[in-house]
Design a protein around this motif. Structure first.
Motif, PDB file in Angstrom:
ATOM      1  N   VAL A   1       0.756  -1.322   0.098  1.00  0.00           N
ATOM      2  CA  VAL A   1       0.146  -0.142  -0.006  1.00  0.00           C
ATOM      3  C   VAL A   1       0.864   1.222   0.181  1.00  0.00           C
ATOM      4  O   VAL A   1       1.895   1.320   0.733  1.00  0.00           O
ATOM      5  CB  VAL A   1      -0.905   0.010   1.330  1.00  0.00           C
ATOM      6  CG1 VAL A   1      -1.886   1.325   1.158  1.00  0.00           C
ATOM      7  CG2 VAL A   1      -1.942  -1.132   1.171  1.00  0.00           C
ATOM      8  N   VAL A   2       0.725   2.053  -0.922  1.00  0.00           N
ATOM      9  CA  VAL A   2       1.242   3.592  -1.047  1.00  0.00           C
ATOM     10  C   VAL A   2       0.128   4.477  -0.308  1.00  0.00           C
ATOM     11  O   VAL A   2      -0.770   3.904   0.424  1.00  0.00           O
ATOM     12  CB  VAL A   2       1.819   4.035  -2.484  1.00  0.00           C
ATOM     13  CG1 VAL A   2       3.095   3.159  -2.699  1.00  0.00           C
ATOM     14  CG2 VAL A   2       0.639   3.870  -3.146  1.00  0.00           C
TER      15      VAL A   2
ATOM     16  N   GLY B   1      -3.731  13.811   7.134  1.00  0.00           N
ATOM     17  CA  GLY B   1      -2.551  12.972   7.797  1.00  0.00           C
ATOM     18  C   GLY B   1      -1.504  12.426   6.936  1.00  0.00           C
ATOM     19  O   GLY B   1      -0.742  11.523   7.108  1.00  0.00           O
ATOM     20  N   GLN B   2      -1.103  13.420   6.042  1.00  0.00           N
ATOM     21  CA  GLN B   2      -0.001  13.087   4.990  1.00  0.00           C
ATOM     22  C   GLN B   2       1.291  13.545   5.247  1.00  0.00           C
ATOM     23  O   GLN B   2       2.224  13.431   4.391  1.00  0.00           O
ATOM     24  CB  GLN B   2      -0.560  13.662   3.661  1.00  0.00           C
ATOM     25  CG  GLN B   2      -1.837  13.070   3.208  1.00  0.00           C
ATOM     26  CD  GLN B   2      -1.483  11.703   2.603  1.00  0.00           C
ATOM     27  OE1 GLN B   2      -0.473  11.388   1.980  1.00  0.00           O
ATOM     28  NE2 GLN B   2      -2.506  10.836   2.367  1.00  0.00           N
ATOM     29  N   ARG B   3       1.517  14.184   6.543  1.00  0.00           N
ATOM     30  CA  ARG B   3       2.969  14.772   7.059  1.00  0.00           C
ATOM     31  C   ARG B   3       3.628  15.482   5.713  1.00  0.00           C
ATOM     32  O   ARG B   3       4.566  15.046   5.134  1.00  0.00           O
ATOM     33  CB  ARG B   3       3.790  13.378   7.239  1.00  0.00           C
ATOM     34  CG  ARG B   3       3.189  12.756   8.526  1.00  0.00           C
ATOM     35  CD  ARG B   3       4.572  12.016   9.124  1.00  0.00           C
ATOM     36  NE  ARG B   3       5.315  10.954   8.283  1.00  0.00           N
ATOM     37  CZ  ARG B   3       4.871   9.887   7.986  1.00  0.00           C
ATOM     38  NH1 ARG B   3       4.013   9.170   8.692  1.00  0.00           N
ATOM     39  NH2 ARG B   3       5.716   9.121   7.311  1.00  0.00           N
ATOM     40  N   PRO B   4       3.218  16.716   5.599  1.00  0.00           N
ATOM     41  CA  PRO B   4       3.775  17.570   4.523  1.00  0.00           C
ATOM     42  C   PRO B   4       5.074  18.207   4.661  1.00  0.00           C
ATOM     43  O   PRO B   4       5.388  18.255   6.051  1.00  0.00           O
ATOM     44  CB  PRO B   4       2.566  18.699   4.359  1.00  0.00           C
ATOM     45  CG  PRO B   4       2.201  19.036   5.867  1.00  0.00           C
ATOM     46  CD  PRO B   4       2.078  17.437   6.305  1.00  0.00           C
ATOM     47  N   ALA B   5       6.038  18.035   3.820  1.00  0.00           N
ATOM     48  CA  ALA B   5       7.272  18.537   3.926  1.00  0.00           C
ATOM     49  C   ALA B   5       7.202  19.622   2.709  1.00  0.00           C
ATOM     50  O   ALA B   5       6.743  19.577   1.623  1.00  0.00           O
ATOM     51  CB  ALA B   5       8.290  17.733   3.786  1.00  0.00           C
ATOM     52  N   THR B   6       8.226  20.801   2.702  1.00  0.00           N
ATOM     53  CA  THR B   6       8.422  21.706   1.787  1.00  0.00           C
ATOM     54  C   THR B   6      10.119  21.779   1.623  1.00  0.00           C
ATOM     55  O   THR B   6      10.762  21.878   2.350  1.00  0.00           O
ATOM     56  CB  THR B   6       7.650  22.905   2.100  1.00  0.00           C
ATOM     57  OG1 THR B   6       6.302  22.694   2.341  1.00  0.00           O
ATOM     58  CG2 THR B   6       7.851  23.984   0.992  1.00  0.00           C
ATOM     59  N   THR B   7      10.188  21.937   0.096  1.00  0.00           N
ATOM     60  CA  THR B   7      11.504  22.124  -0.228  1.00  0.00           C
ATOM     61  C   THR B   7      11.505  23.665  -0.982  1.00  0.00           C
ATOM     62  O   THR B   7      10.685  23.400  -2.027  1.00  0.00           O
ATOM     63  CB  THR B   7      12.293  21.251  -1.223  1.00  0.00           C
ATOM     64  OG1 THR B   7      12.450  20.179  -0.550  1.00  0.00           O
ATOM     65  CG2 THR B   7      13.709  21.896  -1.723  1.00  0.00           C
TER      66      THR B   7
ATOM     67  N   ALA C   1       4.585  14.507   0.402  1.00  0.00           N
ATOM     68  CA  ALA C   1       3.988  13.952   1.536  1.00  0.00           C
ATOM     69  C   ALA C   1       4.423  12.772   1.830  1.00  0.00           C
ATOM     70  O   ALA C   1       4.650  11.948   0.598  1.00  0.00           O
ATOM     71  CB  ALA C   1       2.416  14.039   0.995  1.00  0.00           C
ATOM     72  N   HIS C   2       4.855  12.210   2.950  1.00  0.00           N
ATOM     73  CA  HIS C   2       5.594  11.186   3.162  1.00  0.00           C
ATOM     74  C   HIS C   2       6.861  10.808   2.335  1.00  0.00           C
ATOM     75  O   HIS C   2       6.993   9.776   2.017  1.00  0.00           O
ATOM     76  CB  HIS C   2       4.694   9.957   2.957  1.00  0.00           C
ATOM     77  CG  HIS C   2       3.481   9.752   3.847  1.00  0.00           C
ATOM     78  ND1 HIS C   2       3.532   9.432   5.137  1.00  0.00           N
ATOM     79  CD2 HIS C   2       2.240  10.186   3.826  1.00  0.00           C
ATOM     80  CE1 HIS C   2       2.443   9.551   5.823  1.00  0.00           C
ATOM     81  NE2 HIS C   2       1.508  10.069   4.950  1.00  0.00           N
ATOM     82  N   GLY C   3       7.468  11.852   2.109  1.00  0.00           N
ATOM     83  CA  GLY C   3       8.626  12.000   1.248  1.00  0.00           C
ATOM     84  C   GLY C   3       8.611  11.892  -0.240  1.00  0.00           C
ATOM     85  O   GLY C   3       9.618  11.966  -1.035  1.00  0.00           O
ATOM     86  N   GLU C   4       7.433  11.758  -0.801  1.00  0.00           N
ATOM     87  CA  GLU C   4       6.944  11.582  -2.125  1.00  0.00           C
ATOM     88  C   GLU C   4       6.765  13.049  -2.774  1.00  0.00           C
ATOM     89  O   GLU C   4       5.763  13.794  -2.003  1.00  0.00           O
ATOM     90  CB  GLU C   4       5.771  10.772  -2.485  1.00  0.00           C
ATOM     91  CG  GLU C   4       6.221   9.140  -2.205  1.00  0.00           C
ATOM     92  CD  GLU C   4       5.413   8.296  -2.612  1.00  0.00           C
ATOM     93  OE1 GLU C   4       4.410   8.550  -3.593  1.00  0.00           O
ATOM     94  OE2 GLU C   4       5.225   7.237  -2.141  1.00  0.00           O
TER      95      GLU C   4
END
Length: 245
Positions: A78-79, A100-106, A140-143
């Motif tokens: 599952v992804v 609940g997708q754990r966002p990250a930003t570059t 999100a989740h590193g993707e």
């Protein structure tokens, strides 16, 4: 976790579709969490009394949607479920957190530049006047999920790169006392360029969702012009339509 999967053989709905819908619902509701392994096709077919081709078709339909991935030596995994964004004045950062997708930003670009004709028209400023341009890759989740390009009137607020990587642009605007009131938005689709494909881990020519938005504060002033692209396998817009009385 053992899922309660059932098929109705008397239903006109194809068996593979019944199974894929139940698996998709389990992913969306968190019963099947990202990273968890799906039982192999033989076990699933035996458990449900289905043929292997039927189970294979159900699984492949979810692979095509980007919800499952087949990994050599590991199995079917599952992804992360697709983010369904309601069509309202909200930020992608807030929507990802809510899902609940754990966002990250570059932050890729954070600069001041002369306004192009398109940006000047959107922000109601003179062409060639200074505007702030911010380009970010949202994950999100590193993707990679989306590539965001935003223009703001110069001097509207301090856009620190560290803050832009820690939180959403709309949160920073609200913290600066800007009241976001309304927006004009258009949604479309087009093929990915080579540069866009590389940023979003897609292939050149892959379909991308596009969104352009001009946001206004409570005085009617244009405070932001966004030009965003999204991976459709990971993202969709959700509309609610009403009958006009």
């Amino acid at each position: 976790m053992q899922l309660d999967l059932r098929v109705d053989r008397s239903s006109p709905v194809p068996l593979y579709f019944q199974l894929s819908q139940q698996l998709e619902a389990a992913i969306e509701h968190g019963s099947l969490t990202p990273g968890s392994l799906l039982g192999n096709e033989i076990e699933l077919a035996a458990r449900l009394g289905l043929s292997r081709p039927t189970v294979r078709q159900a699984i492949q339909s979810l692979v095509d949607k980007g919800l499952l991935v087949r990994r050599r030596g590991v199995g079917t995994q599952v992804v992360h479920s697709q983010v369904k964004r309601p069509l309202e004045l909200s930020s992608l950062f807030d929507d990802l957190e809510a899902a609940g997708q754990r966002p990250a930003t570059t932050v890729l670009v954070n600069t001041v530049e002369p306004a192009s004709a398109e940006v000047a028209a959107a922000l109601a400023v003179a062409e060639g006047s200074e505007v702030h341009r911010v380009e970010r890759l949202r994950l999100a989740h590193g993707e990679p999920m989306a590539y965001l390009c935003n223009h703001l009137p110069a001097g509207l607020l301090d856009l620190d790169t560290g803050q832009l990587e820690a939180t959403g642009l709309y949160r920073l605007m609200r913290a600066a006392g800007i009241t976001l009131h309304s927006a004009r938005q258009s949604i479309g689709a087009r093929a990915a360029t080579a540069a866009e494909a590389e940023r979003l881990a897609e292939t050149e020519g892959a379909p991308l969702l596009t969104m352009q938005r001009t946001t206004f504060d409570d005085t009617g002033r244009a405070v932001e012009f966004g030009d965003h692209i999204y991976r459709p396998s990971r993202y969709s817009f959700e509309f609610q339509l009403l009958v006009r009385s």
